[in-house]
Design a protein around this motif. Structure first.
Motif, PDB file in Angstrom:
ATOM      1  N   LYS A 176       4.879  37.336  36.267  1.00  0.00           N
ATOM      2  CA  LYS A 176       3.920  37.276  37.421  1.00  0.00           C
ATOM      3  C   LYS A 176       3.622  38.649  37.465  1.00  0.00           C
ATOM      4  O   LYS A 176       4.666  39.623  37.360  1.00  0.00           O
ATOM      5  CB  LYS A 176       4.031  36.401  38.535  1.00  0.00           C
ATOM      6  N   GLY A 177       2.450  39.046  37.600  1.00  0.00           N
ATOM      7  CA  GLY A 177       1.832  40.302  38.121  1.00  0.00           C
ATOM      8  C   GLY A 177       2.026  40.341  39.704  1.00  0.00           C
ATOM      9  O   GLY A 177       2.291  39.278  40.205  1.00  0.00           O
ATOM     10  N   ALA A 218      -6.692  38.177  36.945  1.00  0.00           N
ATOM     11  CA  ALA A 218      -8.045  37.717  37.860  1.00  0.00           C
ATOM     12  C   ALA A 218      -7.537  37.359  39.277  1.00  0.00           C
ATOM     13  O   ALA A 218      -8.155  37.406  40.125  1.00  0.00           O
ATOM     14  CB  ALA A 218      -8.915  36.665  37.048  1.00  0.00           C
ATOM     15  N   ASP A 219      -6.568  36.388  39.132  1.00  0.00           N
ATOM     16  CA  ASP A 219      -5.988  35.821  40.500  1.00  0.00           C
ATOM     17  C   ASP A 219      -5.498  36.807  41.280  1.00  0.00           C
ATOM     18  O   ASP A 219      -5.714  36.557  42.649  1.00  0.00           O
ATOM     19  CB  ASP A 219      -4.944  34.505  40.148  1.00  0.00           C
ATOM     20  N   LEU A 220      -4.776  37.657  40.916  1.00  0.00           N
ATOM     21  CA  LEU A 220      -4.308  38.778  41.699  1.00  0.00           C
ATOM     22  C   LEU A 220      -5.642  39.693  42.365  1.00  0.00           C
ATOM     23  O   LEU A 220      -5.531  40.137  43.559  1.00  0.00           O
ATOM     24  CB  LEU A 220      -3.382  39.840  40.885  1.00  0.00           C
ATOM     25  N   ARG A 221      -6.414  40.092  41.532  1.00  0.00           N
ATOM     26  CA  ARG A 221      -7.795  40.701  41.766  1.00  0.00           C
ATOM     27  C   ARG A 221      -8.325  39.943  43.061  1.00  0.00           C
ATOM     28  O   ARG A 221      -8.814  40.438  44.092  1.00  0.00           O
ATOM     29  CB  ARG A 221      -8.622  40.963  40.806  1.00  0.00           C
ATOM     30  N   ALA A 223       0.139  49.127  48.306  1.00  0.00           N
ATOM     31  CA  ALA A 223       1.274  49.973  48.278  1.00  0.00           C
ATOM     32  C   ALA A 223       1.774  50.035  46.972  1.00  0.00           C
ATOM     33  O   ALA A 223       2.069  51.413  46.475  1.00  0.00           O
ATOM     34  CB  ALA A 223       2.440  49.296  49.083  1.00  0.00           C
ATOM     35  N   ARG A 224       1.741  49.298  46.007  1.00  0.00           N
ATOM     36  CA  ARG A 224       2.192  49.464  44.605  1.00  0.00           C
ATOM     37  C   ARG A 224       1.980  48.036  43.941  1.00  0.00           C
ATOM     38  O   ARG A 224       1.644  47.014  44.558  1.00  0.00           O
ATOM     39  CB  ARG A 224       3.633  49.605  44.318  1.00  0.00           C
ATOM     40  N   SER A 225       1.843  48.216  42.569  1.00  0.00           N
ATOM     41  CA  SER A 225       1.391  46.981  42.034  1.00  0.00           C
ATOM     42  C   SER A 225       1.832  47.074  40.579  1.00  0.00           C
ATOM     43  O   SER A 225       2.278  47.978  39.888  1.00  0.00           O
ATOM     44  CB  SER A 225      -0.378  46.701  41.746  1.00  0.00           C
ATOM     45  N   ARG A 226       1.901  45.670  39.795  1.00  0.00           N
ATOM     46  CA  ARG A 226       2.231  45.550  38.400  1.00  0.00           C
ATOM     47  C   ARG A 226       1.402  44.328  37.953  1.00  0.00           C
ATOM     48  O   ARG A 226       1.241  43.494  38.521  1.00  0.00           O
ATOM     49  CB  ARG A 226       3.925  45.062  38.268  1.00  0.00           C
ATOM     50  N   PRO A 227       0.861  44.742  36.818  1.00  0.00           N
ATOM     51  CA  PRO A 227       0.080  43.677  36.226  1.00  0.00           C
ATOM     52  C   PRO A 227       0.758  42.565  35.611  1.00  0.00           C
ATOM     53  O   PRO A 227       1.755  42.640  35.449  1.00  0.00           O
ATOM     54  CB  PRO A 227      -0.908  44.357  35.002  1.00  0.00           C
TER      55      PRO A 227
END
Length: 385
Positions: free
Chosen positions: A189-190, A268-271, A294-298
């Motif tokens: 998961k991203g 797409a769901d994350l966005r 704060a921070r993210s990972r694809p």
């Protein structure tokens, strides 16, 4: 086949030395936020790898622990280059060894903080490059190893190096711990980590409570809406994991803060989830909401892992091993390389269990076979034409 058998014999004989290397790393505590200890660990790893690779250099970091980059160069370059990703930071605070020391148990397990996630993987790579040097094996390709110091806290200082290296290789091997049973990770998961800041209107709770508007009350409304975003059918999870607010019990809360973890299989769901969070609107008149990332990972999507996993399966079958693919909600640096479209294979560490838990361990009877498999993947794995 003769080369492969020689490697297997080498690793079988080297098992005690491999366990010694693992113990040394486990007993070198390296929490993600302790810069001095991280730098000492990076220096130790450089001293270990420098004699057996062509280049071993520290990547200095201003606001965190230093990283290490090693390169083994081909004498005759037949295959395209490959990148191996590891990290040496852990979630364990200094002093953990006092109640959780390294130990080998009669049940075929070795225990210790960070042993599974993922210091045993660094020992695997150490002895693979030693084997190549001592057996005079030309890898036939340039092999880059990155050992980073901030994977457990989001890879903020190592991300650029990881992505720069990934753009120059044919495929990436990530030596994170496998799933139970030694299952590889072909989808992750991203994640998005979001902060919600709420402002209210303070007032004396006993004298003129009616003049205040509580940021905590507003946060309660928002938390219910945030939690309702989770969709287990698609795999989207939205968790308001931390809530802080107020100043004193006799003051109407002037501020509140919510920390949110968002995870999904698809970018797409994350966005979409991030968009919904950024559009949160106050329920109480007089409050305001500010949402920041704060921070993210694809995500590591199967489009980046399908082909490389199939090639790895073929190599493994030649060693009488079976590889199985699996999915996990946790992220790794493989998410970063997969999102670039670079074929990525994750979960290649030593089987075990208990990552981030008191029973963290590896299965020592799997150490030789997994190291052998990894060496063969480095020597033969190619994706595409």
């Amino acid at each position: 086949m003769e080369r492969s058998e020689a490697l297997h014999r080498y690793f079988s004989n080297a098992k005690p030395a491999m366990l010694k290397s693992i113990r040394t790393l486990v007993e070198m505590e390296s929490p993600s936020t302790d810069i001095d200890r991280l730098d000492r660990c990076a220096d130790h790893l450089r001293s270990v790898f420098a004699p057996v690779v062509d280049q071993a250099e520290i990547i200095p970091v201003r606001d965190g622990g230093n990283h290490l980059r090693c390169e083994l160069k081909a004498k005759r370059e037949i295959l395209p280059p490959i990148l191996v990703l590891t990290h040496f930071d852990t979630v364990w605070p200094v002093g953990t060894l006092e109640h959780m020391p390294f130990r080998e148990a009669p049940d075929g397990r070795a225990y210790g903080p960070g042993i599974f996630d993922m210091k045993s993987s660094l020992a695997m790579m150490e002895h693979i490059v030693r084997a190549f040097r001592e057996l005079d094996i030309d890898p036939g390709r340039n092999v880059v190893l990155l050992a980073t110091a901030d994977e457990e806290i989001g890879s903020a200082t190592s991300r650029q190096s990881i992505e720069d290296e990934a753009r120059q290789v044919n495929c990436v091997l990530v030596l994170e711990a496998p799933l139970p049973g030694g299952v590889l990770k072909t989808a992750r998961k991203g994640s998005r980590h979001m902060d919600v800041h709420i402002k209210g209107i303070p007032a004396h709770a006993g004298i003129e409570i009616e003049k205040g508007v509580s940021a905590i009350e507003e946060a309660a409304h928002q938390i219910l809406a945030i939690q309702a975003m989770t969709d287990l059918e698609t795999g989207l999870t939205v968790n308001a994991g931390v809530h802080q607010g107020g100043t004193r019990s006799n003051v109407v809360a002037p501020h509140a803060h919510i920390q949110i973890d968002v995870r999904a299989w698809r970018d797409a769901d994350l966005r979409d989830a991030e968009g919904q969070l950024r559009n949160l609107r106050p329920r109480l008149q007089g409050t305001s909401i500010d949402v920041v990332s704060a921070r993210s990972r694809p995500p590591l999507e199967e489009t980046a892992t399908k082909d490389v996993f199939a090639k790895a399966q073929t190599i493994a079958s030649g060693l009488d091993m079976e590889l199985v693919a699996g999915r996990t909600g946790g992220g790794s640096d493989g998410n970063l390389t997969g999102a670039l479209g670079v074929p990525t294979l994750d979960g290649l560490g030593v089987p075990g269990a208990g990552a981030h838990a008191d029973h963290e361990h590896i299965e020592t009877d799997q150490l030789v076979s997994r190291t052998w498999l990894l060496s063969e993947l480095i020597l033969g794995l190619v994706v595409g034409d």
